[in-house]
Design a protein around this motif. Structure first.
Motif, PDB file in Angstrom:
ATOM      1  N   GLY A  31       0.404  -1.501  -0.495  1.00 45.68           N
ATOM      2  CA  GLY A  31       0.025   0.181   0.385  1.00 45.68           C
ATOM      3  C   GLY A  31       0.270   1.351  -0.016  1.00 45.68           C
ATOM      4  O   GLY A  31       0.299   1.811   0.134  1.00 45.68           O
ATOM      5  N   LEU A  32       2.315   1.160   0.389  1.00 46.05           N
ATOM      6  CA  LEU A  32       2.820   1.861  -0.451  1.00 46.05           C
ATOM      7  C   LEU A  32       2.791   3.458  -1.221  1.00 46.05           C
ATOM      8  O   LEU A  32       3.214   4.078  -1.727  1.00 46.05           O
ATOM      9  CB  LEU A  32       4.427   1.982   0.570  1.00 46.05           C
ATOM     10  N   LEU A  33       2.792   2.252  -2.618  1.00 47.10           N
ATOM     11  CA  LEU A  33       2.805   2.648  -3.141  1.00 47.10           C
ATOM     12  C   LEU A  33       1.501   2.251  -4.710  1.00 47.10           C
ATOM     13  O   LEU A  33       2.289   0.982  -5.196  1.00 47.10           O
ATOM     14  CB  LEU A  33       4.375   2.697  -4.744  1.00 47.10           C
ATOM     15  N   PRO A  34       0.243   2.377  -4.010  1.00 49.95           N
ATOM     16  CA  PRO A  34      -0.600   1.355  -5.316  1.00 49.95           C
ATOM     17  C   PRO A  34      -0.568   2.464  -6.430  1.00 49.95           C
ATOM     18  O   PRO A  34      -0.183   3.405  -6.681  1.00 49.95           O
ATOM     19  CB  PRO A  34      -1.909   2.344  -4.396  1.00 49.95           C
ATOM     20  N   PRO A  35      -0.440   1.443  -7.322  1.00 50.44           N
ATOM     21  CA  PRO A  35      -0.463   1.280  -8.562  1.00 50.44           C
ATOM     22  C   PRO A  35      -1.671   2.660  -9.214  1.00 50.44           C
ATOM     23  O   PRO A  35      -2.836   2.523  -8.701  1.00 50.44           O
ATOM     24  CB  PRO A  35      -1.381   0.270  -9.165  1.00 50.44           C
ATOM     25  N   THR A  36      -1.556   3.773 -10.398  1.00 48.82           N
ATOM     26  CA  THR A  36      -2.671   4.642 -10.535  1.00 48.82           C
ATOM     27  C   THR A  36      -3.647   3.525 -11.204  1.00 48.82           C
ATOM     28  O   THR A  36      -4.982   4.277 -11.152  1.00 48.82           O
ATOM     29  CB  THR A  36      -1.615   5.275 -11.636  1.00 48.82           C
ATOM     30  N   ARG A  37      -3.372   2.774 -12.135  1.00 44.45           N
ATOM     31  CA  ARG A  37      -4.509   1.916 -12.604  1.00 44.45           C
ATOM     32  C   ARG A  37      -4.114   0.565 -13.010  1.00 44.45           C
ATOM     33  O   ARG A  37      -2.799   0.228 -12.959  1.00 44.45           O
ATOM     34  CB  ARG A  37      -5.131   2.710 -13.788  1.00 44.45           C
ATOM     35  N   THR A  56      10.205   9.638  -3.410  1.00 44.74           N
ATOM     36  CA  THR A  56      10.845   9.858  -2.114  1.00 44.74           C
ATOM     37  C   THR A  56      10.375   8.927  -0.886  1.00 44.74           C
ATOM     38  O   THR A  56      11.615   8.861   0.445  1.00 44.74           O
ATOM     39  CB  THR A  56       9.321  10.278  -1.470  1.00 44.74           C
ATOM     40  N   ILE A  57       9.747   8.057  -1.340  1.00 44.15           N
ATOM     41  CA  ILE A  57       9.860   6.182  -0.098  1.00 44.15           C
ATOM     42  C   ILE A  57      11.750   6.659  -0.776  1.00 44.15           C
ATOM     43  O   ILE A  57      12.372   5.814   0.116  1.00 44.15           O
ATOM     44  CB  ILE A  57       8.864   5.138  -1.044  1.00 44.15           C
ATOM     45  N   CYS A  58      12.586   5.798  -1.366  1.00 49.94           N
ATOM     46  CA  CYS A  58      13.668   5.734  -2.269  1.00 49.94           C
ATOM     47  C   CYS A  58      14.554   6.622  -1.219  1.00 49.94           C
ATOM     48  O   CYS A  58      15.559   5.686  -0.261  1.00 49.94           O
ATOM     49  CB  CYS A  58      14.205   5.756  -3.746  1.00 49.94           C
ATOM     50  N   VAL A  59      14.303   7.965  -1.048  1.00 48.75           N
ATOM     51  CA  VAL A  59      15.179   8.668   0.111  1.00 48.75           C
ATOM     52  C   VAL A  59      15.372   8.670   1.324  1.00 48.75           C
ATOM     53  O   VAL A  59      16.390   8.163   1.340  1.00 48.75           O
ATOM     54  CB  VAL A  59      14.986  10.173  -0.572  1.00 48.75           C
ATOM     55  N   LEU A  60      13.758   8.686   1.603  1.00 45.54           N
ATOM     56  CA  LEU A  60      13.777   8.035   2.561  1.00 45.54           C
ATOM     57  C   LEU A  60      14.554   6.821   3.274  1.00 45.54           C
ATOM     58  O   LEU A  60      15.217   6.898   4.779  1.00 45.54           O
ATOM     59  CB  LEU A  60      12.463   8.522   3.868  1.00 45.54           C
ATOM     60  N   ARG A  61      14.330   5.695   2.921  1.00 48.23           N
ATOM     61  CA  ARG A  61      15.022   4.282   2.892  1.00 48.23           C
ATOM     62  C   ARG A  61      16.151   4.571   2.683  1.00 48.23           C
ATOM     63  O   ARG A  61      17.362   3.956   4.223  1.00 48.23           O
ATOM     64  CB  ARG A  61      14.371   3.613   1.469  1.00 48.23           C
ATOM     65  N   LEU A  63      18.301   7.046   3.734  1.00 45.51           N
ATOM     66  CA  LEU A  63      17.971   7.502   4.666  1.00 45.51           C
ATOM     67  C   LEU A  63      18.566   7.217   6.210  1.00 45.51           C
ATOM     68  O   LEU A  63      18.356   7.042   7.116  1.00 45.51           O
ATOM     69  CB  LEU A  63      17.510   9.259   5.167  1.00 45.51           C
ATOM     70  N   ASP A  64      17.898   5.336   5.783  1.00 48.43           N
ATOM     71  CA  ASP A  64      17.528   4.722   7.662  1.00 48.43           C
ATOM     72  C   ASP A  64      16.187   4.499   7.496  1.00 48.43           C
ATOM     73  O   ASP A  64      15.599   4.405   9.125  1.00 48.43           O
ATOM     74  CB  ASP A  64      18.793   4.437   8.333  1.00 48.43           C
ATOM     75  N   VAL A  65      15.402   5.655   7.172  1.00 47.27           N
ATOM     76  CA  VAL A  65      13.776   5.745   7.293  1.00 47.27           C
ATOM     77  C   VAL A  65      13.226   4.334   7.340  1.00 47.27           C
ATOM     78  O   VAL A  65      12.765   3.863   6.692  1.00 47.27           O
ATOM     79  CB  VAL A  65      12.797   6.861   6.958  1.00 47.27           C
ATOM     80  N   ASP A  66      12.092   4.039   8.737  1.00 53.97           N
ATOM     81  CA  ASP A  66      11.686   2.702   8.592  1.00 53.97           C
ATOM     82  C   ASP A  66      10.361   3.284   8.561  1.00 53.97           C
ATOM     83  O   ASP A  66       9.432   3.976   7.737  1.00 53.97           O
ATOM     84  CB  ASP A  66      11.150   2.380  10.331  1.00 53.97           C
ATOM     85  N   LEU A  67       9.684   1.480   6.936  1.00 56.85           N
ATOM     86  CA  LEU A  67       8.447   1.718   6.158  1.00 56.85           C
ATOM     87  C   LEU A  67       7.504   2.078   6.918  1.00 56.85           C
ATOM     88  O   LEU A  67       6.637   3.261   6.719  1.00 56.85           O
ATOM     89  CB  LEU A  67       8.206   0.289   6.072  1.00 56.85           C
ATOM     90  N   PRO A  68       6.623   2.007   8.554  1.00 57.69           N
ATOM     91  CA  PRO A  68       5.434   2.694   9.034  1.00 57.69           C
ATOM     92  C   PRO A  68       5.934   3.968   9.019  1.00 57.69           C
ATOM     93  O   PRO A  68       5.135   5.213   9.074  1.00 57.69           O
ATOM     94  CB  PRO A  68       6.250   2.427  10.639  1.00 57.69           C
ATOM     95  N   THR A  69       7.262   4.486   8.958  1.00 60.87           N
ATOM     96  CA  THR A  69       7.510   6.310   9.173  1.00 60.87           C
ATOM     97  C   THR A  69       7.317   6.522   7.581  1.00 60.87           C
ATOM     98  O   THR A  69       6.897   7.709   7.523  1.00 60.87           O
ATOM     99  CB  THR A  69       8.673   6.801   9.977  1.00 60.87           C
ATOM    100  N   ILE A  70       7.790   6.032   6.723  1.00 54.51           N
ATOM    101  CA  ILE A  70       7.073   6.870   5.663  1.00 54.51           C
ATOM    102  C   ILE A  70       6.419   6.587   5.265  1.00 54.51           C
ATOM    103  O   ILE A  70       5.437   7.460   4.556  1.00 54.51           O
ATOM    104  CB  ILE A  70       8.313   6.046   4.571  1.00 54.51           C
ATOM    105  N   ARG A  71       5.022   5.364   5.859  1.00 54.30           N
ATOM    106  CA  ARG A  71       3.492   5.850   5.467  1.00 54.30           C
ATOM    107  C   ARG A  71       3.185   6.725   6.046  1.00 54.30           C
ATOM    108  O   ARG A  71       1.804   6.964   5.319  1.00 54.30           O
ATOM    109  CB  ARG A  71       3.038   4.211   5.812  1.00 54.30           C
ATOM    110  N   ARG A  72       3.843   7.511   6.810  1.00 61.35           N
ATOM    111  CA  ARG A  72       2.940   8.828   7.790  1.00 61.35           C
ATOM    112  C   ARG A  72       2.966   9.690   7.089  1.00 61.35           C
ATOM    113  O   ARG A  72       2.750  10.667   6.873  1.00 61.35           O
ATOM    114  CB  ARG A  72       3.327   8.502   8.858  1.00 61.35           C
TER     115      ARG A  72
END
Length: 321
Positions: A31-37, A56-61, A63-72
Motif C-alpha cells: 500500500g505504499l505505492l498503489p498503482p495508478t490503474r 520519496t520512498i527511496c530517499v527516505l529508505r 536515510l534509514d527511515v523505517d516503512l511505518p514512518t514513511i507511510r505516515r
C-alpha cells in the motif's frame, strides 16, 4: 494529459528509478505505492505522481527511515522536516556511541590490554552516568565522613565530580580509566584520606606564629603561581630564583640563616600532606571534565618542594653566597 506518455509500466518505472521490480511490487502490495490503474490484462501502471512518490520512498529508505514512518509521511501525518529532525538526532546518538567505542578500542590498543584489563575497561565504560556518579560520590563520602562540609578540601571534592561525556575524547577516556583505577585502589584511598582533612596551609609550618606562617604561605603561593603562568618548570634553573626568593622571605621571617639546611627544612614542611598522587587525582578530574587547568588552583607545594631541592651548579651556588 496523454495516457500513453503519463503512465509507466512497472518495468519502465524500475528503469527510470533504478529500483528493482520486485521492490516496487512489494511497495505496491503493502500500500505504499498503489498503482495508478491496472490494464485490462491486470498489469500495474503508474503515473508521474506515483513516480515522485517512489522517489520519496527511496530517499527516505536510503536515510534509514523505517516503512511505518514513511507511510505516515506519505499519508500527510508527518512532514519530511519532522522526520529529518528526529532521524538526525538518532544518527547523532549513533555517532556518539561509535566515537565512544572508537575511544575504547584506541585505549585498549595503546595499552596492549590483555583479557583481564579488557574486561575491566568494558565494565567501567558501560556504567550508566548515574553509576559513574555514584562510584565517585561513594568514594568521596567515605573520605569526608566526619569532616565538616565547609572544610575547603571536602567542599572541593564534592563540587568537582568527574563526569565522563557520552562522546569522550581519547584523552578523557584514558583519564577516566586511570581515575577509576585510583578510586578502587585501597592504597590511594589511604593517601587521599590523609590529604582530605589536611591542615590549613599555614599549619604546615609548625612552631611559627599563625600570622607569620600565613604570610609566608601566601607569599610562596603567589611566587609559584607566577612562575607556573610564565611556563617555568620546577626542575629548571629558572625555578632557582623563585626558590631563592621564598627562602629569603622565610629566613627573614624566622631569623634563620639561608642555606641548604633551611631549604631542606622548608621542603619537608611544605611537602607534608601534599601527595603528588593526590594532585594527579585533581588533574584527572579536570581532564575528564574538560576543564581548563588554572595554575592558581593547583597545589603550589609540590612545585616549590621540587624547586627547593633542585641541585645547583657550583657557579650558581657560589654566586648566590
Amino acid at each position: 494529459m496523454n495516457s500513453t506518455t503519463s503512465l509507466y509500466s512497472i518495468g519502465k518505472l524500475s528503469t527510470l528509478t533504478g529500483v528493482p521490480v520486485r521492490t516496487i511490487r512489494f511497495y505496491s502490495d503493502t500500500g505504499l505505492l498503489p498503482p495508478t490503474r491496472r490494464t485490462a490484462a491486470g498489469y500495474r501502471s503508474y503515473d508521474t505522481t506515483a513516480l515522485l512518490r517512489l522517489q520519496t520512498i527511496c530517499v527516505l529508505r536510503d536515510l534509514d527511515v523505517d516503512l511505518p514512518t514513511i507511510r505516515r509521511v506519505l499519508a500527510g501525518d508527518l512532514s519530511v522536516a519532522e522526520v529529518a529532525t528526529a532521524h538526525a538526532e538518532a544518527i547523532d546518538l549513533q555517532v556518539r556511541v561509535l566515537r565512544f567505542r572508537q575511544s575504547i578500542l584506541r585505549y585498549l590498543a595503546r595499552r596492549s590490554a590483555g583479557p583481564e584489563e579488557t574486561s575491566l575497561v568494558h565494565r567501567l565504560t558501560r556504567l550508566t552516568r548515574d553509576e559513574q556518579h555514584r562510584l565517585v560520590t561513594d568514594f568521596i563520602d567515605r573520605l569526608t565522613a566526619g569532616t565538616p562540609s565547609a572544610h575547603p578540601a571536602a567542599a572541593a571534592l564534592r563540587t568537582a565530580i568527574p563526569d565522563l561525556p557520552d562522546d569522550p575524547s581519547d584523552t578523557q577516556l584514558a583519564a577516566w580509566m586511570e581515575l577509576a583505577e585510583l578510586l578502587a585502589d585501597e592504597g590511594f584511598r589511604a593517601r587521599m584520606a590523609h590529604a582530605v582533612p589536611a591542615p590549613h596551609d599555614e599549619e604546615a609550618l609548625p612552631g611559627i606564629p599563625a600570622q607569620t606562617a600565613a604570610g609566608l604561605v601566601a607569599f610562596a603561593r603567589q611566587a609559584v603561581v607566577a612562575a607556573r603562568e610564565s611556563g617555568t618548570e620546577p626542575d629548571s634553573d629558572g625555578a632557582l630564583a623563585v626558590a631563592d626568593t621564598v627562602e629569603a622571605r622565610c629566613a627573614n621571617a624566622l631569623g634563620r640563616p639561608a642555606g641548604p639546611e633551611l631549604r631542606e627544612w622548608m621542603a619537608q614542611r611544605f611537602e607534608t600532606g601534599h601527595d603528588p598522587l593526590v594532585e594527579r587525582y585533581w588533574r584527572l578530574v579536570w581532564t575528564v571534565n574538560d576543564w581548563h587547568i588554572v595554575p592558581g588552583h593547583l597545589p603550589f607545594q609540590p612545585w616549590l618542594v621540587q624547586a627547593l631541592r633542585h641541585p645547583r651548579t657550583g657557579d650558581s651556588e657560589s654566586a648566590r653566597r
